[in-house]
Design a protein around this motif. Structure first.
Motif, PDB file in Angstrom:
ATOM      1  N   LEU A  10     -16.857 -28.501  29.272  1.00 47.93           N
ATOM      2  CA  LEU A  10     -16.535 -27.267  29.997  1.00 47.93           C
ATOM      3  C   LEU A  10     -15.050 -26.905  29.946  1.00 47.93           C
ATOM      4  CD1 LEU A  10     -17.547 -24.947  31.688  1.00 47.93           C
ATOM      5  CD2 LEU A  10     -17.507 -26.434  33.698  1.00 47.93           C
ATOM      6  N   PRO A  11     -14.155 -27.809  30.357  1.00 46.34           N
ATOM      7  CA  PRO A  11     -12.737 -27.431  30.300  1.00 46.34           C
ATOM      8  C   PRO A  11     -12.284 -27.123  28.877  1.00 46.34           C
ATOM      9  CG  PRO A  11     -13.001 -29.775  30.760  1.00 46.34           C
ATOM     10  CD  PRO A  11     -14.345 -29.157  30.899  1.00 46.34           C
TER      11      PRO A  11
ATOM     12  N   ARG B  19      -7.430 -24.301  34.198  1.00 43.95           N
ATOM     13  CA  ARG B  19      -6.399 -24.866  35.066  1.00 43.95           C
ATOM     14  C   ARG B  19      -6.984 -25.501  36.309  1.00 43.95           C
ATOM     15  NH1 ARG B  19      -0.975 -23.647  36.904  1.00 43.95           N
ATOM     16  NH2 ARG B  19      -1.764 -25.538  37.839  1.00 43.95           N
ATOM     17  N   VAL B  20      -7.943 -24.815  36.912  1.00 43.56           N
ATOM     18  CA  VAL B  20      -8.550 -25.356  38.127  1.00 43.56           C
ATOM     19  C   VAL B  20      -9.148 -26.730  37.837  1.00 43.56           C
ATOM     20  CG1 VAL B  20     -10.526 -25.092  39.647  1.00 43.56           C
ATOM     21  CG2 VAL B  20      -8.985 -23.160  39.273  1.00 43.56           C
ATOM     22  N   ASP B  23      -6.279 -29.268  37.042  1.00 46.65           N
ATOM     23  CA  ASP B  23      -5.495 -29.608  38.236  1.00 46.65           C
ATOM     24  C   ASP B  23      -6.283 -30.527  39.155  1.00 46.65           C
ATOM     25  OD1 ASP B  23      -3.435 -28.123  37.305  1.00 46.65           O
ATOM     26  OD2 ASP B  23      -3.642 -26.474  38.721  1.00 46.65           O
ATOM     27  N   GLU B  24      -7.544 -30.202  39.352  1.00 49.97           N
ATOM     28  CA  GLU B  24      -8.338 -31.039  40.250  1.00 49.97           C
ATOM     29  C   GLU B  24      -8.588 -32.407  39.641  1.00 49.97           C
ATOM     30  OE1 GLU B  24     -11.715 -28.820  41.654  1.00 49.97           O
ATOM     31  OE2 GLU B  24     -10.421 -27.385  42.715  1.00 49.97           O
ATOM     32  N   LEU B  25      -8.773 -32.435  38.339  1.00 52.52           N
ATOM     33  CA  LEU B  25      -8.911 -33.724  37.662  1.00 52.52           C
ATOM     34  C   LEU B  25      -7.708 -34.608  37.951  1.00 52.52           C
ATOM     35  CD1 LEU B  25     -10.093 -35.693  35.445  1.00 52.52           C
ATOM     36  CD2 LEU B  25      -8.576 -34.503  33.854  1.00 52.52           C
ATOM     37  N   HIS B  26      -6.508 -34.030  37.791  1.00 51.57           N
ATOM     38  CA  HIS B  26      -5.320 -34.872  37.923  1.00 51.57           C
ATOM     39  C   HIS B  26      -4.988 -35.200  39.368  1.00 51.57           C
ATOM     40  CE1 HIS B  26      -4.950 -34.066  33.638  1.00 51.57           C
ATOM     41  NE2 HIS B  26      -4.271 -35.185  33.626  1.00 51.57           N
ATOM     42  N   GLU B 115     -18.317 -34.516  38.089  1.00 46.19           N
ATOM     43  CA  GLU B 115     -18.402 -34.076  39.488  1.00 46.19           C
ATOM     44  C   GLU B 115     -17.952 -32.631  39.644  1.00 46.19           C
ATOM     45  OE1 GLU B 115     -17.379 -38.572  41.098  1.00 46.19           O
ATOM     46  OE2 GLU B 115     -16.002 -36.910  41.552  1.00 46.19           O
ATOM     47  N   LEU B 116     -16.863 -32.297  38.933  1.00 41.82           N
ATOM     48  CA  LEU B 116     -16.365 -30.923  39.024  1.00 41.82           C
ATOM     49  C   LEU B 116     -17.395 -29.944  38.467  1.00 41.82           C
ATOM     50  CD1 LEU B 116     -12.644 -31.495  37.944  1.00 41.82           C
ATOM     51  CD2 LEU B 116     -13.509 -30.995  40.239  1.00 41.82           C
TER      52      LEU B 116
END
Lengths: 155, 155
Positions: A10-11, B19-20, B23-26, B115-116
């Motif tokens: 996805l990303p 980006r979302v 960013d959430e991954l990191h 999860e995301l």
DNA sequence: CGGTAATAGTGAACCAGGTTGTCTATCTGT
DNA sequence: ACAGATAGACAACCTGGTTCACTATTACCG
């Protein structure tokens, strides 16, 4: 130890989609007489807007330091997309405004993006493309600037 | 002179979506003991793969110069995600391999991305998310590396 | 009114990552 | 055995980001 579950795609696809659009935009802009335009310039000029801004203000909208904003403004000035003038009512401030050439980039970018979008629509269908946009809107922040385009690689 | 026709939104949303997720991954990786991981490290380590590579090879897969690949490897080595050893059968080569810690980042990243993705599915629906991925696959290149993640800002 | 505090812009030093060019050491192939 | 290709490293430079420090101007307030 192979690491490529669905979540990884996805990303990647989002980024590739973005890159494809941006790369084709700039290839076309170069063809149309703007070979010096860089990916971030469009975002920055968009953030400057028709009213103009100052370095501090621009830094705030973009989410970078005022010095970084200042440097970018210098670059845009050198290319000729932007010009600065002191604010008569506050002589500390220097107001940054788009030049004709700067506006031209934005106008052309808008047209090119529309064409690229139409190409996508031709591939996946207008309906699906609208759904795609609607879905993305639901999972992304509403504040469209503050991309931190510059900076998300850094510390 | 307002410049925001539909075409402008698509690239922005794609980038914001990317980006979302990143960013959430990191943020989550930092919480899980990997505060030094940077967005590109994941891509690079993914490109290194379980077998290991060399700087030249890595540069080729990522689409950057061997020197740039070398610098990135140095950084990863310093953080402890990668280690180098001379190739006994060709003493010019230095083989780069993921350390345990490096593999740990990839494993955790995979889990977090899943999860995301599930979170997104909860918002827009699993069906729509699958369609979104399918549509993006149709308009993006198939070669998933060669993102040129580094470099698309430059000249 | 005048002094302190906040703000705008700038410069310097640094970092990450990218580039090209050059150089050495080590294969490889005829 | 030697010429050419290849791997790595080093240097110099670019871009775009950061922080720290400084000046000039404006705003606030006792």
């Amino acid at each position: 130890m192979s690491i490529d579950p669905p979540g990884f795609e996805l990303p990647l696809r989002l980024f590739l989609g973005f890159r494809v659009l941006i790369d084709e935009l700039h290839a076309e802009l170069a063809r149309q007489g703007h070979p010096h335009a860089r990916p971030m310039h469009g975002f920055v000029m968009q953030a400057i807007g028709p009213e103009g801004t100052t370095a501090v203000e621009l830094g705030r909208t973009l989410g970078v330091s005022k010095q970084a904003a200042g440097k970018t403004i210098e670059t845009l000035e050198r290319i000729g997309y932007v010009e600065r003038a002191r604010d008569p009512r506050d002589t500390r401030r220097k107001i940054v405004r788009l030049t004709e050439s700067g506006v031209d980039v934005l106008v052309r970018s808008a047209r090119i993006f529309d064409e690229l979008r139409a190409r996508w629509a031709a591939v996946i269908g207008e309906e699906r493309l609208r759904e795609l946009e609607a879905d993305l809107r639901k999972v992304t922040p509403h504040d469209v600037f503050r991309l931190d385009v510059p900076g998300w690689f850094g510390p």
